[in-house]
Write a protein that holds these residues in place. Structure first.
Motif, short mmCIF file in Angstrom:
data_model
loop_
_atom_site.label_atom_id
_atom_site.label_comp_id
_atom_site.label_asym_id
_atom_site.label_seq_id
_atom_site.Cartn_x
_atom_site.Cartn_y
_atom_site.Cartn_z
N SER A 1 -0.58 -6.57 0.53
CA SER A 1 -0.93 -5.16 0.64
C SER A 1 -0.10 -4.47 1.72
O SER A 1 -0.01 -3.25 1.73
N ASP A 2 0.52 -5.22 2.63
CA ASP A 2 1.44 -4.60 3.58
C ASP A 2 2.88 -4.82 3.18
O ASP A 2 3.79 -4.67 4.00
N THR B 1 0.83 -1.19 0.00
CA THR B 1 0.00 0.00 0.00
C THR B 1 0.87 1.25 0.00
O THR B 1 1.76 1.38 0.82
N ASP B 2 0.59 2.15 -0.93
CA ASP B 2 1.32 3.40 -0.99
C ASP B 2 0.92 4.28 0.20
O ASP B 2 -0.26 4.50 0.45
N VAL B 3 1.92 4.75 0.95
CA VAL B 3 1.63 5.51 2.17
C VAL B 3 0.87 6.80 1.87
O VAL B 3 0.01 7.22 2.62
N GLN B 4 1.21 7.45 0.77
CA GLN B 4 0.62 8.77 0.50
C GLN B 4 -0.82 8.68 0.01
O GLN B 4 -1.64 9.49 0.37
N THR B 5 -1.10 7.71 -0.86
CA THR B 5 -2.43 7.69 -1.47
C THR B 5 -3.27 6.50 -1.06
O THR B 5 -4.46 6.46 -1.32
N GLY B 6 -2.65 5.49 -0.45
CA GLY B 6 -3.41 4.30 -0.10
C GLY B 6 -3.63 3.37 -1.29
O GLY B 6 -4.32 2.37 -1.16
N GLN B 7 -3.01 3.68 -2.43
CA GLN B 7 -3.15 2.80 -3.60
C GLN B 7 -2.35 1.52 -3.40
O GLN B 7 -1.30 1.52 -2.77
N GLN B 8 -2.84 0.42 -4.00
CA GLN B 8 -2.12 -0.84 -3.96
C GLN B 8 -1.12 -0.88 -5.12
O GLN B 8 -1.48 -0.53 -6.24
#
Lengths: 327, 501
Positions: free
Chosen positions: B201-202, B184-191
């Protein structure tokens, strides 16, 4: 398991467990007769984990069987929740349901979550809820939301730190931006700790945080509490005005509760609800929660289920607005 | 002196029978889980947390701290003996430590790890006691841009100084960084790159990669060459360090202690960078640098000291700001809160017993670790004499259990298998695993800080050169890169490496 267990509790726990293992299936009437597994859908160390461990210790004493906390982190708390949604509805597998796993993440991971946060669970009890608080670096010149609004409309805009994208704190930033009519510059961190450090260091002027992770810093004066997102002022911080008082119609709590798989027998749900509510109402537990800025829950199972349903309906459109969906 | 009065108070707290007992229990448990591959301090502490509820807060935290640095310590044992790093820091220990073990110097490697750790731990404890609040200011002065430049410098140096082909090592660093991007991208929450697998996802698990690439791959390689196996089990070697080894280790320990104490203060990347940093430093400046890659004692002594110093100074943000630097610290915060103590800036004044007792017990714990471990070295080394047909299957079983226990998920075990096979292929192709792991650990942090710095500067990249800390780091990185690209320097490096093997 635990040395803190009294011998009586251990006996009470182990004898029925022996009997039950001989029977084919534990009867609802004989519940609880074996250890209960409490799944925490987050890694150890966070607020959810903390609340779960407090509740587990309390229930263990009241039910006379071990309550074992099991951390199953991943995918915005949906992995652990899915596991429980699919577990046998026998009252021996519970989940620490929370605002992420049962309200926000189902909207964020809408194509991948294989459970329905409302209908796949027998919701038991609300344990505790904490309001969101907006804090600022004392040197940032932000004492009220009006100051913040002025900064946001000014040339550089306003940076607001949060514990992460897609968190309720982030969605608060989005809602505030909608009310102000100007986009706030959201700076996500990995957890509240690093975000708070950046605010204290003055790298980011402001932060949208859950009260528990801010309490110590507000009391110390290393950050200033600007506004609290509860309906009334918080008893622990009576001097901090609410968002509504300052002209912004916002209220947001992060909450933690207990849920079981759908189909768990009603008597078990009722017993768990009773014990949980009695535990969180104990003066020492209330005091512990109050230190952290939390309010103990006092809802019936039906009340908690309604509450979850309302939260799901509340957050889904905001997740869309924030563009935080993961697909 | 206030400091001495406070320390004396701390020792009076730490030296009560109950606290000593729990410090000892913590150290023993920590060493044990450190030795067992894959079972990390986070899983253990979360499991043992209920035990501490019945104890006073100071006792609880003393025990948990014992587990934490005991695990750091025990991890180096398996790294040296079996090429099994359980944590980021022990990846570096495998590089020279396992080579030393293969040369029959396992005892010396373990001894220097113990002594170096103890020395570094003692120095760092004094540092925490004397200047904790002051050092907090250093940590606070590091902004996102500075962190980015520090991590970039780490990556550049690790690629420049890696063994063998520079192209291959840069390739492995880049591959490691890409692996770190999974999740998961920290900034946008995108996978990103999760291929619809929720477990990814982690991100990819560090322990799976480290165990697969080092431990499992090594086992497959050993199965291939029966002669190498017999050589190793035949030659256990003398347990003590020779005078020459001792003389070489001392400066390495001193340098490692300095590097570790400084980097440990920075939350997040600090502890991970410290052992890499010290290794790279030893490889460049130590007298035994030509032996690197063949089991140089400096390559064990420096990083072990750095790692232990960093794990002590990483308590500074927790004790002075109430902000946990890693997952273990977060658990300790949880333990304190359950006990009704709110960790935070006022803890030093509000809970002097806890604060000074913990600091004193850190030193006592380090002493205990030394006392527990030195006599055990002989026993550990004998482990190498266990026939491989018994040892390998048991290592595999322990690895599988350990990896499973991280998340209680079989997926992690499968991941380990995949990385084991990949690690074997890499060995065959002479691709080094260490640069890949450095990339994997530092890459995501670097990205996070880069993007945060850019968000805060409204997209203006000048922030990286305007901030003095960042500018200095970038300057050093640029010099290192240019030095590598200049042909005559390159030739010198290749020659030095060829000499070293």
């Amino acid at each position: 398991m635990s040395w803190a267990l009294s011998r009586r509790t251990m006996l009470a726990g182990s004898i029925p467990a022996c009997i039950a293992s001989r029977g084919a299936r534990a009867q609802a009437a004989a519940w609880p007769s074996q250890p209960i597994r409490l799944v925490v859908p987050f890694a150890p160390g966070g607020t959810t984990d903390l609340v779960a461990r407090l509740v587990a210790a309390g229930l263990q004493e009241r039910l006379g069987v071990s309550v074992i906390v099991e951390n199953r982190a991943g995918a915005g708390a949906t992995l652990g929740s899915e596991l429980v949604a699919r577990a046998a509805p026998d009252g021996y597998t519970l989940v620490m349901s929370n605002i992420a796993s049962h309200a926000i993440s189902p909207a964020v991971y809408r194509n991948r979550v294989r459970y329905n946060a409302v209908s796949d669970f027998a919701h038991i009890a609300l344990v505790v809820s904490n309001p969101t608080v907006w804090v600022a670096n004392p040197r940032a010149g932000i004492r009220t939301l009006q100051d913040a609004a002025a900064k946001a409309r000014g040339p550089g805009g306003l940076d607001v730190a949060t514990s992460g994208a897609g968190s309720s704190n982030h969605l608060m930033v989005v809602r505030m931006g909608q009310l102000l009519g100007v986009e706030l510059n959201h700076i996500p961190f990995r957890g509240a700790g690093p975000a708070m450090q950046a605010v204290i260091a003055g790298q980011v002027p402001m932060m949208s945080d859950s009260l528990p992770s801010s309490v110590a810093h507000i009391r110390q004066g290393s950050v200033v509490a600007v506004a609290i997102a509860s309906a009334q002022r918080h008893p622990a911080f009576p001097e901090v005005p609410t968002f509504r008082e300052q002209g912004f119609d916002l209220a947001s709590d992060s909450w933690f509760g207990l849920s079981a798989p759908a189909g768990t027998p009603a008597p078990i749900v009722a017993r768990l609800n009773r014990e949980t509510r009695a535990f969180v109402a104990l003066p020492e537990v209330r005091a512990r929660f109050a230190e952290l800025g939390g309010t103990p829950g006092d809802l019936t199972p039906e009340g908690y289920a309604d509450f979850v349903q309302r939260e799901v309906a509340l957050w889904a459109p905001l997740v869309q607005a924030a563009g935080a969906t993961a697909d | 002196m206030d400091l001495f009065a406070n320390l004396a108070h701390g020792f009076s707290v730490a030296l009560t029978l109950n606290n000593l007992l729990f410090c000892f229990i913590g150290c023993i448990i920590g060493t044990a889980i450190g030795v067992l591959p894959g079972i990390g301090p986070v899983a253990t502490i979360s499991l043992l947390l209920p035990i501490t509820f019945g104890q006073p807060a100071t006792t609880a935290i003393i025990m948990l701290a014992g587990i934490y640095y005991g695990a750091q310590y025990g991890g180096s044992t398996t790294a040296i003996l079996l090429n099994l790093p359980g944590e980021v820091s022990s990846v570096v220990t495998t590089l020279e430590g396992y080579k030393m073990a293969r040369r029959g110097r396992a005892g010396a490697a373990l001894t220097v790890a113990a002594l170096g750790s103890f020395f570094a731990g003692s120095v760092a404890t004094i540092l925490v006691a004397a200047s904790g609040p002051l050092l907090t200011q250093v940590a606070l002065s590091f902004g996102p841009a500075d962190y980015f430049s520090l991590m970039l410098l780490g990556l550049v140096i690790s690629a420049v100084l890696a063994q063998g082909s520079v192209v291959k090592s840069i390739g492995m660093v880049v591959f490691g960084v890409s692996l770190g991007m999974v999740g998961t991208d920290v900034q946008t929450g995108q996978q990103r790159f999760t291929f619809g697998i929720p477990e990814l996802s982690d991100g990819v698990g560090f322990v799976s990669i480290a165990m697969g690439m080092f431990g499992i791959a090594e086992i497959i390689l050993n199965l291939e060459r029966p002669e190498a196996r017999s050589v190793m089990s035949g030659k256990v070697g003398s347990l003590m360090m020779t005078r020459e080894e001792f003389r070489r280790a001392v400066p390495a320990v001193l340098r490692g202690t300095t590097v570790g104490s400084l980097l440990g203060i920075l939350p997040g990347g600090g502890a991970a960078l410290s052992s890499f940093g010290s290794y790279m430093m030893e490889r460049k400046v130590s007298r035994g640098r030509h032996e690197f890659g063949n089991g140089a004692i400096e390559g064990v002594a420096g990083p072990e000291a750095a790692n232990n110093a960093a794990s002590q100074t990483s308590f500074i943000p927790l004790l002075t700001l109430g902000i946990p630097a890693n997952a273990v610290m977060a658990l300790m915060v949880g333990a304190l809160i359950i006990q009704g103590i709110q960790p935070g800036p006022r803890m030093v004044e509000a809970q002097p017993d806890l604060f000074w007792g913990l600091i004193a017990s850190m030193w006592i714990g380090n002493l205990m670790l030394l006392v527990i471990n030195l006599p055990m070295i002989g026993m550990w080394v004998k482990l190498l004499a266990v026939p491989y047909r018994y040892m390998y299957p048991s290592i595999m079983v322990f690895c599988a259990i350990g990896v499973y226990s991280l998340q209680n998920n079989v997926f992690d075990v499968y991941q380990t298998v995949v990385f084991g096979i990949f690690g074997y292929l890499c060995s065959k192709l002479r691709l080094e695993a260490a640069p890949m792991l450095i990339g994997f650990v530092l890459g995501p942090m670097m990205e996070e800080h880069l993007r945060r710095a850019m968000l805060l500067s409204r997209g203006d990249p000048m922030v990286f050169v305007e901030r003095p800390i960042s500018a200095v780091m970038l300057g050093i990185a640029a010099v290192a890169l240019i030095a590598m690209l200049m042909p005559n320097v390159r030739k010198g490096k290749d020659a030095a490496l060829a000499e070293g093997g």
